[in-house]
Design an enzyme around this catalytic site. Structure first.
Site, PDB file in Angstrom:
ATOM      1  N   SER A 136      89.215  63.816  24.292  1.00  0.00           N
ATOM      2  CA  SER A 136      88.785  63.122  25.598  1.00  0.00           C
ATOM      3  C   SER A 136      87.533  62.752  25.464  1.00  0.00           C
ATOM      4  CB  SER A 136      88.754  64.273  26.775  1.00  0.00           C
ATOM      5  OG  SER A 136      88.297  64.228  27.811  1.00  0.00           O
ATOM      6  N   LYS A 162      92.328  60.459  25.146  1.00  0.00           N
ATOM      7  CA  LYS A 162      91.816  59.555  26.543  1.00  0.00           C
ATOM      8  C   LYS A 162      90.691  59.682  26.793  1.00  0.00           C
ATOM      9  CE  LYS A 162      91.712  64.471  29.493  1.00  0.00           C
ATOM     10  NZ  LYS A 162      92.184  65.545  30.117  1.00  0.00           N
ATOM     11  N   LYS A 164      88.486  59.080  30.334  1.00  0.00           N
ATOM     12  CA  LYS A 164      88.349  59.347  31.954  1.00  0.00           C
ATOM     13  C   LYS A 164      87.738  58.117  32.705  1.00  0.00           C
ATOM     14  CE  LYS A 164      87.713  64.136  31.511  1.00  0.00           C
ATOM     15  NZ  LYS A 164      88.581  64.830  32.466  1.00  0.00           N
ATOM     16  N   ASP A 189      92.888  59.876  32.307  1.00  0.00           N
ATOM     17  CA  ASP A 189      92.175  61.024  33.593  1.00  0.00           C
ATOM     18  C   ASP A 189      91.033  60.298  34.534  1.00  0.00           C
ATOM     19  OD1 ASP A 189      92.678  63.877  34.697  1.00  0.00           O
ATOM     20  OD2 ASP A 189      91.342  64.821  33.148  1.00  0.00           O
ATOM     21  N   GLU A 214      96.400  61.563  33.913  1.00  0.00           N
ATOM     22  CA  GLU A 214      96.507  62.869  34.620  1.00  0.00           C
ATOM     23  C   GLU A 214      96.126  62.702  36.142  1.00  0.00           C
ATOM     24  OE1 GLU A 214      94.251  64.703  31.289  1.00  0.00           O
ATOM     25  OE2 GLU A 214      93.682  66.541  32.498  1.00  0.00           O
ATOM     26  N   ASP A 239      96.587  68.237  36.185  1.00  0.00           N
ATOM     27  CA  ASP A 239      96.145  69.345  35.588  1.00  0.00           C
ATOM     28  C   ASP A 239      96.271  69.729  37.434  1.00  0.00           C
ATOM     29  OD1 ASP A 239      93.616  70.498  34.775  1.00  0.00           O
ATOM     30  OD2 ASP A 239      93.274  68.120  34.026  1.00  0.00           O
ATOM     31  N   LYS A 263      96.527  74.971  31.420  1.00  0.00           N
ATOM     32  CA  LYS A 263      94.989  75.543  30.917  1.00  0.00           C
ATOM     33  C   LYS A 263      95.099  76.757  31.252  1.00  0.00           C
ATOM     34  CE  LYS A 263      91.770  71.564  31.838  1.00  0.00           C
ATOM     35  NZ  LYS A 263      91.372  70.724  32.372  1.00  0.00           N
ATOM     36  N   GLY A 291      91.731  71.249  27.942  1.00  0.00           N
ATOM     37  CA  GLY A 291      90.185  71.851  27.398  1.00  0.00           C
ATOM     38  C   GLY A 291      88.967  71.490  28.138  1.00  0.00           C
TER      39      GLY A 291
HETATM   40  C1  NPQ Z   1      89.704  68.210  32.067  1.00  0.00           C
HETATM   41  N1  NPQ Z   1      88.539  68.087  30.676  1.00  0.00           N
HETATM   42  O1  NPQ Z   1      91.190  67.280  31.484  1.00  0.00           O
HETATM   43  C2  NPQ Z   1      88.613  68.584  32.424  1.00  0.00           C
HETATM   44  C3  NPQ Z   1      87.943  68.353  32.581  1.00  0.00           C
HETATM   45  C4  NPQ Z   1      86.520  68.646  32.773  1.00  0.00           C
HETATM   46  C5  NPQ Z   1      88.241  67.826  28.433  1.00  0.00           C
HETATM   47  O2  NPQ Z   1      88.466  66.150  30.129  1.00  0.00           O
HETATM   48  C6  NPQ Z   1      82.288  72.265  32.990  1.00  0.00           C
HETATM   49  C7  NPQ Z   1      83.611  72.528  33.938  1.00  0.00           C
HETATM   50  C8  NPQ Z   1      83.001  70.927  32.172  1.00  0.00           C
HETATM   51  C9  NPQ Z   1      84.937  71.767  33.273  1.00  0.00           C
HETATM   52  C10 NPQ Z   1      84.512  69.377  32.179  1.00  0.00           C
HETATM   53  C11 NPQ Z   1      88.603  67.637  29.557  1.00  0.00           C
HETATM   54  C12 NPQ Z   1      84.117  70.461  32.076  1.00  0.00           C
HETATM   55  C13 NPQ Z   1      85.352  70.856  33.161  1.00  0.00           C
HETATM   56  C14 NPQ Z   1      85.392  67.930  31.640  1.00  0.00           C
HETATM   57  C15 NPQ Z   1      86.043  70.255  33.331  1.00  0.00           C
HETATM   58  O3  NPQ Z   1      90.139  67.019  33.315  1.00  0.00           O
HETATM   59 MG    MG Z   2      92.539  66.426  32.991  1.00  0.00          MG
END
Ligand code: NPQ
Ligand code: MG
Length: 370
Positions: A136, A162, A164, A189, A214, A239, A263, A291
């Site tokens: 990501s 992926k 953002k 995402d 996403e 998500d 998750k 993640g």
């Molecule tokens: C997601 N993760 O899928 C999350 C978003 C995310 C790897 O994209 C601290 C706590 C930092 C929660 C960073 C990825 C974070 C967090 C990203 C959640 O939406």
């Molecule tokens: Mg997400």
């Protein structure tokens, strides 16, 4: 029978190799809460996925610390468990706090596995030795920085990238990435950065052959996602909206998504994640494991979960070094030549907390007899 004798909480702060920017904010360090449960001289570990502030979800490291200490500890004091799945029933009268519940449950699964000499993968019914790794990529300062980051991860062998996105960092970005990487398995995402009024704009995403989009809309809005799904050819993956097995059932009934990002922390624990896995299997809905910038503790758990048969798409499970120079657990997770992450096979999580590293990165700790 497990009779947990002692519980400890540890707040750690691990510096990130690169800042991670999403539509909801930027993180430079990962502040995380770890839960340890001890019995018969053995320790089981669980990681809480809550962030330092209420941005991804309302839970934080501090709300989880509080609810575990003041509410969960009195409930589990003196309790015996013949299996970790008995814990969610005990905690069911506590409303909300899914990430805190999940962290305690995770520690109990690890403790159970270590006491029984069985891996978490085996306990969960996993069927894979390795799982496809995706990565990501956060929002970058500019397009050329993004393109070189994508290049770097493609060269490393990740099976899916992926990106953002948010309004103002989307179509132009996708156009540039697709032009340079025409065949790359790609997804986006939005972390709820759009509204249904953006449906016309989101239709432009259909040009880029994305595996999925996403969480485009507000986390509460299943009906909005169902409407948007009718407007787009790109599959919608949810998500944040999938906060429990019941929400997963509602989303599937409403056709609000064609794919689910699981998750275990967000849905309230491994038992809840297994329930969603069952629902998805019945309907042929593909899953993948999301993640949350986990340390080795949470990363090992994610790998075990992702080894279940219904987890068929590349995961947000990357090599340790994508996030951290030094982790608190050993061994590190490495990307194989096949673009996969190996699922640990040792007892419980199959990774070990390194005591000196825990001490080095620890910011707060508390313990109690149970
Ligand atoms: C997601 N993760 O899928 C999350 C978003 C995310 C790897 O994209 C601290 C706590 C930092 C929660 C960073 C990825 C974070 C967090 C990203 C959640 O939406
Ligand atoms: Mg997400």
């Amino acid at each position: 029978m497990i009779r947990p004798e002692r519980l400890s909480l540890h707040v750690v702060e691990l510096p990130l190799v690169h800042p991670f920017r999403t539509s909801f904010g930027e993180e430079r360090v990962r502040r995380a809460l770890l839960v340890a449960l001890e019995a018969e001289g053995i320790t089981g570990w669980g990681e809480c996925v809550a962030g330092s502030g209420p941005w991804y979800s309302y839970e934080t490291v501090d709300t989880a610390w509080w609810v575990i200490r003041e509410v969960f500890v009195p409930i589990i004091k003196g309790q015996r468990f013949s299996h970790p799945r008995e814990l969610p029933r005990l905690l069911a009268r506590v409303r909300g706090h899914p990430m805190a519940k999940a962290a305690l449950e995770a520690a109990l699964w690890d403790l159970y596995g270590r006491l029984e000499g069985r891996s978490l993968r085996e306990l969960l019914g996993g069927v894979r030795d390795e799982v496809p790794a995706g990565v990501s990529i956060g929002i970058q300062p500019d397009l050329s920085t993004l393109l070189s980051r994508v290049q770097e991860f493609v060269e490393q062998g990740y099976q899916r990238i992926k990106l953002k996105v948010k309004p103002g960092w989307d179509v132009e970005v996708l156009h540039a990435v697709r032009e340079r990487f025409p065949d790359l398995p790609l997804s986006v995402d939005a972390n709820s950065a759009y509204t249904l009024d953006d449906a016309h704009h989101l239709r432009e995403f259909d040009r880029f052959e994305l595996m999925m989009i996403e969480q485009p809309l507000w986390y509460e809005d299943l009906v909005g996602h169902a409407r948007l799904a009718g407007e787009l050819s790109t599959p919608i993956c949810l998500d944040e909206s999938i906060s429990s097995p019941h929400r997963a059932w509602e989303a599937l009934e409403l056709a609000a998504c064609r794919i689910i990002n699981v998750k275990q922390g967000r849905v309230g624990g491994l038992t809840a994640a297994l329930e969603i896995h069952g629902l998805a299997q019945e309907r042929g809905v593909p899953l993948w494991c999301g993640g949350m910038l986990e340390t080795g503790i949470g990363r090992a758990l994610n790998a075990a979960l992702a080894s279940l048969p219904g987890f068929t798409l590349p995961h947000d499970i990357s090599a340790t070094t994508r996030y951290y120079r030094e982790d608190i657990a050993e061994p590190r997770f490495e990307l194989t030549a096949r673009g996969t992450i190996r699922v640990p096979h040792g007892p419980g999580l199959g990774v070990e907390v390194v005591p000196e590293r825990l001490l080095r990165w620890e910011r707060a700790a508390w313990a109690t007899e149970l």
